[in-house]
Design an enzyme around this catalytic site. Structure first.
Site, PDB file in Angstrom:
ATOM      1  N   ASN A  27       0.821  -1.216   0.000  1.00  0.00           N
ATOM      2  CA  ASN A  27       0.000   0.000   0.000  1.00  0.00           C
ATOM      3  C   ASN A  27       0.854   1.265   0.000  1.00  0.00           C
ATOM      4  O   ASN A  27       0.437   2.306  -0.468  1.00  0.00           O
ATOM      5  CB  ASN A  27      -0.987   0.011   1.176  1.00  0.00           C
ATOM      6  CG  ASN A  27      -0.330  -0.236   2.508  1.00  0.00           C
ATOM      7  OD1 ASN A  27       0.553  -1.091   2.625  1.00  0.00           O
ATOM      8  ND2 ASN A  27      -0.733   0.488   3.524  1.00  0.00           N
ATOM      9  N   HIS A  28       2.096   1.141   0.507  1.00  0.00           N
ATOM     10  CA  HIS A  28       2.958   2.324   0.568  1.00  0.00           C
ATOM     11  C   HIS A  28       3.667   2.640  -0.738  1.00  0.00           C
ATOM     12  O   HIS A  28       4.056   3.777  -0.954  1.00  0.00           O
ATOM     13  CB  HIS A  28       3.992   2.163   1.684  1.00  0.00           C
ATOM     14  CG  HIS A  28       3.445   2.470   3.033  1.00  0.00           C
ATOM     15  ND1 HIS A  28       3.638   3.677   3.649  1.00  0.00           N
ATOM     16  CD2 HIS A  28       2.688   1.744   3.869  1.00  0.00           C
ATOM     17  CE1 HIS A  28       3.032   3.670   4.816  1.00  0.00           C
ATOM     18  NE2 HIS A  28       2.445   2.507   4.973  1.00  0.00           N
ATOM     19  N   HIS A  60      -0.281  -8.835   0.045  1.00  0.00           N
ATOM     20  CA  HIS A  60      -0.106  -7.676   0.933  1.00  0.00           C
ATOM     21  C   HIS A  60      -1.508  -7.143   1.239  1.00  0.00           C
ATOM     22  O   HIS A  60      -1.914  -6.100   0.754  1.00  0.00           O
ATOM     23  CB  HIS A  60       0.754  -6.607   0.236  1.00  0.00           C
ATOM     24  CG  HIS A  60       1.263  -5.540   1.162  1.00  0.00           C
ATOM     25  ND1 HIS A  60       2.511  -5.569   1.729  1.00  0.00           N
ATOM     26  CD2 HIS A  60       0.692  -4.402   1.631  1.00  0.00           C
ATOM     27  CE1 HIS A  60       2.683  -4.502   2.488  1.00  0.00           C
ATOM     28  NE2 HIS A  60       1.590  -3.771   2.446  1.00  0.00           N
TER      29      HIS A  60
HETATM   30 MN    MN Z   1       3.983  -1.858   5.674  1.00  0.00          MN
END
Ligand code: MN
Length: 384
Positions: free
Chosen positions: A84-85, A159
Protein backbone atom coordinates in the site's frame (compact mmCIF):
# COMPACT_ATOMS: atom_id res chain seq x y z
CA UNK A 1 16.22 -24.96 -2.61
CA UNK A 2 16.61 -22.01 -0.25
CA UNK A 3 15.06 -18.59 -0.17
CA UNK A 4 14.70 -15.58 2.08
CA UNK A 5 11.36 -13.90 2.79
CA UNK A 6 11.64 -10.18 3.51
CA UNK A 7 8.76 -7.74 3.83
CA UNK A 8 7.80 -4.19 4.80
CA UNK A 9 11.28 -2.71 4.67
CA UNK A 10 9.85 0.83 4.27
CA UNK A 11 13.08 2.10 2.75
CA UNK A 12 13.24 5.87 3.02
CA UNK A 13 11.08 6.22 6.12
CA UNK A 14 12.45 9.29 7.91
CA UNK A 15 10.68 8.43 11.14
CA UNK A 16 10.43 11.47 13.46
CA UNK A 17 12.04 13.45 10.62
CA UNK A 18 15.41 11.97 11.56
CA UNK A 19 18.18 11.11 9.13
CA UNK A 20 19.35 8.44 11.60
CA UNK A 21 16.00 6.68 11.39
CA UNK A 22 16.11 6.65 7.59
CA UNK A 23 19.59 5.13 7.86
CA UNK A 24 18.21 2.47 10.26
CA UNK A 25 15.71 1.30 7.65
CA UNK A 26 18.58 0.93 5.17
CA UNK A 27 20.81 -0.84 7.72
CA UNK A 28 18.34 -3.63 8.51
CA UNK A 29 17.51 -4.12 4.84
CA UNK A 30 21.22 -4.32 4.08
CA UNK A 31 21.66 -6.88 6.86
CA UNK A 32 18.90 -8.99 5.30
CA UNK A 33 20.59 -8.73 1.88
CA UNK A 34 23.93 -9.78 3.37
CA UNK A 35 22.21 -12.73 5.04
CA UNK A 36 20.75 -13.83 1.68
CA UNK A 37 24.22 -13.69 0.10
CA UNK A 38 25.90 -15.41 3.06
CA UNK A 39 23.42 -18.29 3.06
CA UNK A 40 23.59 -18.55 -0.73
CA UNK A 41 19.85 -18.52 -1.22
CA UNK A 42 18.42 -19.21 -4.67
CA UNK A 43 16.17 -16.16 -4.55
CA UNK A 44 14.52 -13.59 -2.29
CA UNK A 45 10.83 -12.77 -2.03
CA UNK A 46 9.60 -9.38 -0.84
CA UNK A 47 5.90 -9.10 -0.02
CA UNK A 48 5.36 -5.36 -0.26
CA UNK A 49 6.27 -1.90 1.09
CA UNK A 50 9.83 -2.15 -0.21
CA UNK A 51 9.82 1.67 -0.26
CA UNK A 52 8.05 3.78 2.33
CA UNK A 53 6.37 5.96 -0.27
CA UNK A 54 5.37 5.83 -3.89
CA UNK A 55 7.65 8.81 -4.50
CA UNK A 56 10.95 7.96 -2.83
CA UNK A 57 13.66 10.61 -3.09
CA UNK A 58 16.49 10.08 -5.57
CA UNK A 59 18.79 9.19 -2.67
CA UNK A 60 16.37 6.50 -1.51
CA UNK A 61 15.96 5.13 -5.05
CA UNK A 62 19.77 4.83 -5.17
CA UNK A 63 19.68 2.89 -1.88
CA UNK A 64 17.12 0.52 -3.39
CA UNK A 65 19.25 0.09 -6.51
CA UNK A 66 22.32 -0.63 -4.39
CA UNK A 67 20.59 -3.38 -2.42
CA UNK A 68 18.99 -5.07 -5.42
CA UNK A 69 22.23 -4.81 -7.38
CA UNK A 70 24.20 -6.45 -4.61
CA UNK A 71 21.84 -9.42 -4.77
CA UNK A 72 21.94 -9.36 -8.56
CA UNK A 73 25.75 -9.48 -8.51
CA UNK A 74 25.44 -12.59 -6.32
CA UNK A 75 22.98 -13.98 -8.91
CA UNK A 76 20.07 -13.82 -6.47
CA UNK A 77 16.86 -12.51 -8.04
CA UNK A 78 14.27 -10.68 -5.95
CA UNK A 79 10.59 -11.36 -6.57
CA UNK A 80 8.42 -8.57 -5.23
CA UNK A 81 4.92 -7.18 -5.07
CA UNK A 82 3.93 -3.59 -4.35
CA UNK A 83 2.40 -2.77 -0.98
CA UNK A 84 0.00 0.00 0.00
CA UNK A 85 2.96 2.32 0.57
CA UNK A 86 4.72 1.88 -2.77
CA UNK A 87 2.05 0.87 -5.25
CA UNK A 88 2.09 4.20 -7.10
CA UNK A 89 -0.24 7.09 -6.47
CA UNK A 90 -3.59 5.40 -6.95
CA UNK A 91 -4.40 5.21 -10.65
CA UNK A 92 -2.20 8.10 -11.72
CA UNK A 93 1.23 6.53 -11.48
CA UNK A 94 3.08 3.23 -11.40
CA UNK A 95 4.99 1.78 -8.47
CA UNK A 96 8.59 3.00 -7.98
CA UNK A 97 9.54 -0.69 -7.98
CA UNK A 98 9.42 -0.49 -11.79
CA UNK A 99 12.69 1.47 -11.58
CA UNK A 100 14.40 -1.62 -10.15
CA UNK A 101 13.04 -4.02 -12.76
CA UNK A 102 16.09 -4.12 -15.01
CA UNK A 103 18.46 -4.41 -12.09
CA UNK A 104 17.34 -7.79 -10.82
CA UNK A 105 13.98 -7.14 -9.19
CA UNK A 106 11.15 -9.16 -10.69
CA UNK A 107 8.03 -7.18 -10.02
CA UNK A 108 4.86 -9.24 -10.01
CA UNK A 109 1.71 -7.14 -10.31
CA UNK A 110 -0.77 -9.96 -10.62
CA UNK A 111 0.34 -13.33 -11.90
CA UNK A 112 2.78 -16.21 -11.72
CA UNK A 113 6.40 -16.60 -12.73
CA UNK A 114 8.45 -19.75 -12.97
CA UNK A 115 11.98 -19.84 -11.66
CA UNK A 116 14.08 -23.00 -11.75
CA UNK A 117 11.05 -25.25 -11.45
CA UNK A 118 9.44 -23.22 -8.68
CA UNK A 119 6.33 -21.10 -9.14
CA UNK A 120 6.00 -17.71 -7.53
CA UNK A 121 2.65 -15.95 -7.63
CA UNK A 122 1.94 -12.47 -6.41
CA UNK A 123 -0.85 -9.99 -6.15
CA UNK A 124 -0.04 -6.35 -5.50
CA UNK A 125 -1.91 -4.58 -2.69
CA UNK A 126 -5.54 -4.01 -3.51
CA UNK A 127 -7.32 -1.24 -1.63
CA UNK A 128 -10.30 -2.06 0.56
CA UNK A 129 -12.56 -0.48 -2.05
CA UNK A 130 -11.05 -2.64 -4.80
CA UNK A 131 -11.46 -5.76 -2.67
CA UNK A 132 -15.04 -4.79 -1.82
CA UNK A 133 -15.82 -4.40 -5.52
CA UNK A 134 -14.34 -7.82 -6.29
CA UNK A 135 -16.10 -9.27 -3.19
CA UNK A 136 -13.37 -11.96 -3.06
CA UNK A 137 -9.83 -12.37 -4.36
CA UNK A 138 -10.13 -16.17 -4.40
CA UNK A 139 -10.78 -16.55 -8.17
CA UNK A 140 -7.57 -14.59 -8.90
CA UNK A 141 -5.59 -16.87 -6.60
CA UNK A 142 -7.18 -19.97 -8.14
CA UNK A 143 -5.97 -18.82 -11.54
CA UNK A 144 -2.46 -18.57 -10.09
CA UNK A 145 -2.72 -22.20 -8.98
CA UNK A 146 -3.85 -23.13 -12.47
CA UNK A 147 -0.73 -21.37 -13.86
CA UNK A 148 1.49 -23.51 -11.67
CA UNK A 149 -0.32 -26.79 -11.96
CA UNK A 150 1.78 -29.76 -10.77
CA UNK A 151 4.31 -27.31 -9.38
CA UNK A 152 7.08 -28.73 -7.21
CA UNK A 153 6.74 -25.71 -4.91
CA UNK A 154 4.31 -22.85 -5.30
CA UNK A 155 4.78 -19.58 -3.38
CA UNK A 156 2.06 -16.96 -3.03
CA UNK A 157 2.84 -13.36 -2.06
CA UNK A 158 0.11 -11.08 -0.73
CA UNK A 159 -0.11 -7.68 0.93
CA UNK A 160 -3.66 -7.56 2.27
CA UNK A 161 -5.45 -7.43 5.60
CA UNK A 162 -6.42 -10.82 6.96
CA UNK A 163 -8.01 -12.07 10.15
CA UNK A 164 -7.07 -12.54 12.93
CA UNK A 165 -4.24 -9.99 12.86
CA UNK A 166 -6.62 -7.44 11.34
CA UNK A 167 -9.93 -7.91 13.19
CA UNK A 168 -11.99 -6.71 10.22
CA UNK A 169 -9.77 -8.25 7.58
CA UNK A 170 -10.47 -10.99 5.05
CA UNK A 171 -10.71 -14.63 6.12
CA UNK A 172 -7.69 -16.67 5.04
CA UNK A 173 -9.69 -19.89 4.76
CA UNK A 174 -12.27 -18.20 2.55
CA UNK A 175 -9.85 -16.29 0.32
CA UNK A 176 -6.73 -18.41 -0.06
CA UNK A 177 -6.95 -21.78 -1.82
CA UNK A 178 -5.21 -24.52 0.14
CA UNK A 179 -2.80 -25.80 -2.48
CA UNK A 180 -0.02 -23.24 -2.12
CA UNK A 181 3.14 -24.48 -0.41
CA UNK A 182 4.09 -21.12 1.05
CA UNK A 183 1.87 -18.09 1.59
CA UNK A 184 4.05 -15.07 2.43
CA UNK A 185 2.05 -12.10 3.65
CA UNK A 186 3.17 -8.51 4.16
CA UNK A 187 1.35 -5.49 5.59
CA UNK A 188 1.12 -6.59 9.23
CA UNK A 189 4.24 -5.32 10.97
CA UNK A 190 4.37 -7.76 13.91
CA UNK A 191 6.11 -11.03 13.14
CA UNK A 192 3.85 -14.07 13.66
CA UNK A 193 4.67 -17.71 14.26
CA UNK A 194 4.26 -19.46 10.88
CA UNK A 195 1.22 -21.69 10.86
CA UNK A 196 0.36 -24.77 8.87
CA UNK A 197 -2.27 -24.25 6.20
CA UNK A 198 -3.18 -27.50 4.49
CA UNK A 199 0.01 -28.65 2.76
CA UNK A 200 1.78 -25.32 3.17
CA UNK A 201 2.44 -22.52 5.64
CA UNK A 202 1.20 -19.00 6.16
CA UNK A 203 4.09 -16.72 7.12
CA UNK A 204 4.21 -13.12 8.36
CA UNK A 205 7.78 -11.87 8.88
CA UNK A 206 6.60 -8.39 9.95
CA UNK A 207 8.48 -5.20 9.17
CA UNK A 208 12.28 -5.12 9.41
CA UNK A 209 12.31 -1.98 11.58
CA UNK A 210 9.94 -0.42 14.10
CA UNK A 211 7.24 1.71 12.47
CA UNK A 212 4.58 1.99 15.22
CA UNK A 213 1.90 0.82 12.77
CA UNK A 214 0.79 -1.96 15.08
CA UNK A 215 0.24 -2.07 18.80
CA UNK A 216 2.80 -4.59 20.03
CA UNK A 217 5.48 -3.90 17.48
CA UNK A 218 8.13 -3.01 20.04
CA UNK A 219 7.60 -6.34 21.83
CA UNK A 220 8.30 -8.64 18.90
CA UNK A 221 11.71 -9.28 17.30
CA UNK A 222 12.41 -7.82 13.86
CA UNK A 223 13.72 -10.06 11.13
CA UNK A 224 13.21 -12.25 8.09
CA UNK A 225 12.37 -15.87 7.38
CA UNK A 226 14.86 -18.30 5.87
CA UNK A 227 13.22 -21.23 4.13
CA UNK A 228 14.84 -24.46 3.08
CA UNK A 229 12.97 -27.01 1.03
CA UNK A 230 14.43 -30.45 0.63
CA UNK A 231 12.67 -33.63 -0.43
CA UNK A 232 9.14 -32.56 0.52
CA UNK A 233 10.28 -31.09 3.80
CA UNK A 234 10.01 -27.37 4.46
CA UNK A 235 12.16 -25.86 7.21
CA UNK A 236 11.28 -22.32 8.24
CA UNK A 237 13.68 -20.36 10.41
CA UNK A 238 13.24 -16.84 11.73
CA UNK A 239 16.45 -14.83 11.65
CA UNK A 240 16.56 -11.73 13.80
CA UNK A 241 18.12 -8.59 12.36
CA UNK A 242 20.65 -7.20 14.81
CA UNK A 243 21.04 -3.72 13.34
CA UNK A 244 17.53 -2.61 14.29
CA UNK A 245 17.29 0.24 16.75
CA UNK A 246 15.89 -0.56 20.20
CA UNK A 247 12.58 1.01 21.17
CA UNK A 248 11.48 1.20 24.78
CA UNK A 249 7.98 2.18 25.84
CA UNK A 250 6.89 3.55 29.19
CA UNK A 251 3.48 4.31 30.53
CA UNK A 252 3.07 6.67 33.44
CA UNK A 253 1.04 9.44 35.02
CA UNK A 254 2.00 13.04 35.58
CA UNK A 255 2.91 12.55 39.25
CA UNK A 256 5.28 9.70 38.38
CA UNK A 257 7.64 11.72 36.15
CA UNK A 258 10.61 11.71 38.56
CA UNK A 259 10.11 8.04 39.33
CA UNK A 260 10.01 7.15 35.64
CA UNK A 261 13.14 9.22 34.95
CA UNK A 262 14.98 7.06 37.49
CA UNK A 263 13.64 3.88 35.96
CA UNK A 264 14.61 4.93 32.43
CA UNK A 265 18.14 5.72 33.60
CA UNK A 266 18.45 2.28 35.23
CA UNK A 267 17.05 0.51 32.15
CA UNK A 268 19.38 2.36 29.78
CA UNK A 269 22.37 1.50 31.91
CA UNK A 270 21.34 -2.14 31.90
CA UNK A 271 21.14 -2.51 28.11
CA UNK A 272 24.15 -0.29 27.36
CA UNK A 273 26.58 -3.13 26.62
CA UNK A 274 24.14 -5.16 24.57
CA UNK A 275 22.89 -2.52 22.18
CA UNK A 276 24.53 -1.18 19.03
CA UNK A 277 22.34 1.88 18.62
CA UNK A 278 20.93 4.47 21.01
CA UNK A 279 17.30 3.63 21.76
CA UNK A 280 14.19 5.64 21.01
CA UNK A 281 11.92 6.16 24.01
CA UNK A 282 8.19 6.21 23.61
CA UNK A 283 6.65 7.89 26.60
CA UNK A 284 2.92 7.43 27.04
CA UNK A 285 1.98 9.93 29.70
CA UNK A 286 -1.39 10.72 31.16
CA UNK A 287 -1.20 14.39 32.06
CA UNK A 288 -3.37 16.61 34.15
CA UNK A 289 -1.89 20.12 34.32
CA UNK A 290 1.54 19.67 32.84
CA UNK A 291 2.28 20.90 29.30
CA UNK A 292 4.51 19.00 26.90
CA UNK A 293 7.25 21.55 27.43
CA UNK A 294 7.09 21.26 31.22
CA UNK A 295 7.13 17.48 30.99
CA UNK A 296 10.26 17.38 28.81
CA UNK A 297 11.97 19.98 31.04
CA UNK A 298 11.32 17.85 34.12
CA UNK A 299 12.63 14.75 32.38
CA UNK A 300 15.77 16.50 31.22
CA UNK A 301 16.36 17.70 34.79
CA UNK A 302 16.25 14.01 35.71
CA UNK A 303 18.91 13.29 33.08
CA UNK A 304 16.60 12.02 30.35
CA UNK A 305 17.74 13.94 27.27
CA UNK A 306 17.98 12.81 23.65
CA UNK A 307 21.73 13.27 23.32
CA UNK A 308 22.17 10.82 20.43
CA UNK A 309 24.46 8.65 22.49
CA UNK A 310 22.23 7.23 25.20
CA UNK A 311 18.88 8.22 23.72
CA UNK A 312 18.32 9.01 20.05
CA UNK A 313 14.87 10.50 20.41
CA UNK A 314 11.95 10.79 22.79
CA UNK A 315 8.50 10.35 21.33
CA UNK A 316 5.83 11.77 23.62
CA UNK A 317 2.31 10.43 23.45
CA UNK A 318 0.17 12.47 25.75
CA UNK A 319 -3.28 11.84 27.02
CA UNK A 320 -5.16 14.50 28.92
CA UNK A 321 -6.66 13.11 32.10
CA UNK A 322 -10.37 13.88 32.28
CA UNK A 323 -11.35 16.00 35.28
CA UNK A 324 -14.94 14.86 35.26
CA UNK A 325 -14.93 11.39 36.78
CA UNK A 326 -17.82 9.99 34.78
CA UNK A 327 -16.53 11.32 31.48
CA UNK A 328 -13.83 8.69 30.99
CA UNK A 329 -16.45 6.20 29.84
CA UNK A 330 -18.08 8.77 27.57
CA UNK A 331 -14.73 9.68 26.05
CA UNK A 332 -13.90 6.12 25.13
CA UNK A 333 -17.38 5.68 23.65
CA UNK A 334 -16.83 8.87 21.68
CA UNK A 335 -13.48 7.58 20.46
CA UNK A 336 -15.07 4.43 19.14
CA UNK A 337 -17.60 6.55 17.25
CA UNK A 338 -14.86 8.79 15.90
CA UNK A 339 -13.03 5.73 14.63
CA UNK A 340 -16.18 4.48 12.96
CA UNK A 341 -16.82 7.86 11.35
CA UNK A 342 -13.24 8.18 10.17
CA UNK A 343 -13.33 4.70 8.70
CA UNK A 344 -16.30 5.66 6.58
CA UNK A 345 -14.42 8.74 5.36
CA UNK A 346 -10.90 7.36 4.99
CA UNK A 347 -10.09 4.20 3.13
CA UNK A 348 -6.89 3.42 4.94
CA UNK A 349 -6.68 1.84 8.36
CA UNK A 350 -3.22 3.27 9.03
CA UNK A 351 -4.35 6.77 8.20
CA UNK A 352 -7.37 6.38 10.50
CA UNK A 353 -5.06 5.41 13.37
CA UNK A 354 -2.75 8.35 12.60
CA UNK A 355 -5.62 10.82 12.64
CA UNK A 356 -6.86 9.41 15.97
CA UNK A 357 -3.36 9.69 17.40
CA UNK A 358 -3.26 13.33 16.31
CA UNK A 359 -6.67 13.98 17.88
CA UNK A 360 -5.56 12.33 21.13
CA UNK A 361 -2.47 14.46 21.25
CA UNK A 362 -4.37 17.60 20.33
CA UNK A 363 -6.55 17.06 23.40
CA UNK A 364 -3.49 17.39 25.59
CA UNK A 365 -2.21 20.55 23.89
CA UNK A 366 -3.35 24.00 24.88
CA UNK A 367 -2.77 26.24 21.89
CA UNK A 368 -2.55 26.11 18.11
CA UNK A 369 1.07 27.19 18.28
CA UNK A 370 1.91 24.37 20.65
CA UNK A 371 0.07 21.95 18.37
CA UNK A 372 1.98 23.20 15.32
CA UNK A 373 5.21 22.73 17.21
CA UNK A 374 4.13 19.27 18.28
CA UNK A 375 3.43 18.26 14.66
CA UNK A 376 6.77 19.65 13.54
CA UNK A 377 8.51 17.58 16.17
CA UNK A 378 6.51 14.47 15.30
CA UNK A 379 6.38 14.52 11.50
CA UNK A 380 5.84 10.76 11.43
CA UNK A 381 2.29 11.38 12.58
CA UNK A 382 1.55 12.82 9.14
CA UNK A 383 3.93 10.67 7.17
CA UNK A 384 1.69 8.02 5.67
MN1 MN B 1 3.98 -1.86 5.67
Amino acid sequence: MKFLHITDTHLGYHQYGLEERARDFFDVFEEAVELAIERKVDFVIHSGDFFHTSRPSNAVILQGIELVKRLNDAKIPVFAIAGNHDRGNRVKDVSPLHILKDLGLKLIEQGTVEYEGIHISGLKYLSKIAVRKLRTIRPILERFLENGKNSYFHILMLHQEFQPVFPDGLFISREIPEDFDYVGIGHFHEKQEPFKYSRGYVVYPGSTEFTAYSKNEDKVPKGVFFIEREKNRTEIEFVELKSRRPFIQYEFKEDEVDLIAERIKRDLEEIKDRRRKAPVLILNCEIDNLSLKELSTRLSKGGIVPDGENILYINFRLKRKETNKTSSVDISAKEIDIKKELRSLINDEELVDRVIEIIENARAIDSTDEFKKFLKENPELLDI
